[in-house]
Scaffold this motif. Sequence first.
Motif, mmCIF file in Angstrom:
data_model
loop_
_atom_site.group_PDB
_atom_site.id
_atom_site.type_symbol
_atom_site.label_atom_id
_atom_site.label_comp_id
_atom_site.label_asym_id
_atom_site.label_seq_id
_atom_site.Cartn_x
_atom_site.Cartn_y
_atom_site.Cartn_z
ATOM 1 N N TRP A 74 0.789 -1.226 0.000
ATOM 2 C CA TRP A 74 0.000 0.000 0.000
ATOM 3 C C TRP A 74 0.827 1.285 0.000
ATOM 4 O O TRP A 74 0.268 2.386 -0.134
ATOM 5 N N LYS B 16 2.823 2.460 -2.309
ATOM 6 C CA LYS B 16 2.756 3.102 -3.625
ATOM 7 C C LYS B 16 1.443 3.845 -3.816
ATOM 8 O O LYS B 16 1.417 4.991 -4.303
ATOM 9 N N ILE B 17 0.332 3.222 -3.438
ATOM 10 C CA ILE B 17 -0.968 3.857 -3.642
ATOM 11 C C ILE B 17 -1.161 5.043 -2.701
ATOM 12 O O ILE B 17 -1.783 6.056 -3.058
ATOM 13 N N CYS C 293 0.162 8.325 -3.960
ATOM 14 C CA CYS C 293 -0.673 9.073 -4.898
ATOM 15 C C CYS C 293 -1.496 10.150 -4.196
ATOM 16 O O CYS C 293 -2.021 11.071 -4.854
ATOM 17 N N ASN D 260 -3.795 7.554 -11.485
ATOM 18 C CA ASN D 260 -2.833 6.584 -10.934
ATOM 19 C C ASN D 260 -3.399 5.885 -9.694
ATOM 20 O O ASN D 260 -3.215 4.674 -9.506
ATOM 21 N N PHE D 261 -4.066 6.690 -8.841
ATOM 22 C CA PHE D 261 -4.668 6.080 -7.649
ATOM 23 C C PHE D 261 -5.719 5.053 -8.045
ATOM 24 O O PHE D 261 -5.747 3.935 -7.511
ATOM 25 N N ASN D 262 -6.616 5.423 -8.972
ATOM 26 C CA ASN D 262 -7.686 4.510 -9.390
ATOM 27 C C ASN D 262 -7.109 3.221 -9.971
ATOM 28 O O ASN D 262 -7.566 2.124 -9.659
ATOM 29 N N ALA E 124 -4.102 1.936 -9.495
ATOM 30 C CA ALA E 124 -3.404 1.151 -8.464
ATOM 31 C C ALA E 124 -4.404 0.429 -7.567
ATOM 32 O O ALA E 124 -4.207 -0.752 -7.226
ATOM 33 N N PHE E 125 -5.457 1.141 -7.200
ATOM 34 C CA PHE E 125 -6.450 0.497 -6.327
ATOM 35 C C PHE E 125 -7.144 -0.663 -7.033
ATOM 36 O O PHE E 125 -7.374 -1.722 -6.430
ATOM 37 N N TYR F 85 -7.445 9.182 1.732
ATOM 38 C CA TYR F 85 -8.220 9.426 0.510
ATOM 39 C C TYR F 85 -9.290 10.484 0.760
ATOM 40 O O TYR F 85 -9.527 11.376 -0.080
#
Length: 673
Positions: free
Chosen positions: A552, A554-555, A558, A585-587, A589-590, A623
């Motif tokens: 987590w 990396k995410i 973001c 990028n977040f979307n 990665a998630f 988030y």
Amino acid sequence: MAELDGEERVLATAQHIVRSLGTTENMTDDMLNILSNFDDRFSGINTMLPKNQEPVSAEVVSTEVAEELNKALDAAEGVILEWETVISEATSGAAIFDSSSDDGAKYLGAVDEVQNALGLLSVSESNTTENRAQNVLQVAMARLQEEFRHLLATHSQSLDPEFLLDHFACSFNSYTGGADLESKSSLEVSMSSNHQEALEEVASQSSVEEEEDVPEAELQTDPIIDLIPPEVVKSLHEIAQRMVIAGYRRECCQVYGSLRKPVLEESLGGLGFEKLSIDEVQKTTWEVLEGRIKKWIQAMKAGVKILFASERQLCEDIFEESELVENCFAELSRAPFIQLMNFGEAIAISRRSPEKLFRLLDMYETLRDLLADISVIFSGESCAVVREEASGILLRLAEAARGTFTEFENAIAKDTSKVPVPGGAVHPLTRYVMNYVRFLFDYVDTLKHLFGENTDTRDGQGDDNTSPMHDGLSPFAVQTIAIMNVLQSNLDGKSKLYRDLALGYLFLMNNVRYIVQKVDGSEVQALLGDDWLRKHTRLIRRYATDYQRSAWTKILACLKDEGIRTSGSFSNGVSKAVLKERFKNFNAAFEDIHKAQSSWLVPDSQLRLELRISIAENLLPAYRSFLGRYRTFLESERHSEKYIKYTPEDLETYLNDLFEGRTASSQRWRSST
């Protein structure tokens, strides 16, 4: 007369002769001296004569004695030879002791008369009469030997195995079921095979079995049983007594052994024990041998406690004399018992592998618990080899068990399966080892003793505890910890088979959690100690932290502000291009994490929930804060939903899909896009 011993019979005959000669006026002191000096059994014989009786001459006495002896011998010979005629002319195999009890008693009385006569003839030196008596006695002994054989053959029968096992259960309050053996048999599979469900089922079944009450007989019964009807035993005793007095002890013993030995072997065979050579045992598959070991244990327990004990009692009832009892019992029992021991030796020297340990321990405990009975039942010099063999096999079984325990540790270290378990689940090796260790605690006292603790000395290994102690732990605890360490090392290596580092940590977390669950609250914890449990509980948390950091970080990066704002002032403008890229990028990665980790598995529901909560506590606030700061910059943009795809509540819902080990969740994901 049949009830008198040899000395009494001779004395009675002498009294009869004296009474017969009592009215002879010329009887002399010389004859009285001859009779009274015979084997020191006629001391005081002068008191047999009537008072004031005048002694008679030796010549008259000699004649009178010979006449009386011949009369007695004639009568005895008539009875003995009459039966020879009856039996030779019979068409249906007539036997003296198959007739009325009076026939047997009369025949034995005749034999007594002949033996008494021979005792007196050795004094009076009447060679002709003595030869005649010897010939008659030989005929009688041959007939008694056949009668002895006939009675034994007619009344010797193998015992029904169900009766034997029921009798054993009633005598020793022992349940003879084999559920525990079968459960352990299900456990013993290849460590590299995928048998999680089967092993868990074994563990579950065993737990239920441990809670159930084992049925017990309310009253114990005498383990000794009548192998031959008591009235027949009495006749056999009477016959054996005459044969031994006449010098036919060896023949009597040979007949007895030749007829009782096959019956004993057949009874043992009825319990399921098969006579196998060591070579045959070595060539038999382990799956087949497991069943035969169970039968061996059954045969040993019921055999020693009932069969061999009852055979020993039968020998004592028939022969009485201790040396003869020992010789006859050894003649019939030594070979069958050694055959049982040969099987034990074959198992002890066979190739060592972990699946054999429980059977070795079962055999060891069985023989250990029977050793005292064996020493009593197989007493005497004639049975010394049996006692020595039993003690020797016990030592070899002990050594085999220790060696197999060590081999178990080696087998764990050598397990080199290169296929990672899907989803980072608990590895079959972990399940195998922990269930194996748990089953070991059915034998904890035995294992402690085998590794040098002073719990018992029944296998004769001495009582010195020479094994090293580590931090106050017992030698068996040290051995168990060594197994755990080898398992942990192996799992560390297997975690590196995963390309995703986070999945490797999840794998370690799952496996250590499983180990801790198996140890917590069990006898294993009592052995290993609370410190060991606390250390491994902390290890679970460490692996969980390592997983989150790897999966987590990396995410979460973001959701940081760096690079989004065009100046250092928070109130200044925001680079929408950078912000759009950050949301994209977040979307992505998630979605990747959700797709991958929905197929990962955390079998323990509590751990799974705790892990989801921990992830949510890190992800959702970050988030929610990021969304609160920047959503207004994109809401006025066209197709803003391409960037702001999820609410915090959406993320929380999707987090609940993680670690279920399912692929169906990805379908729901695609339908939402």
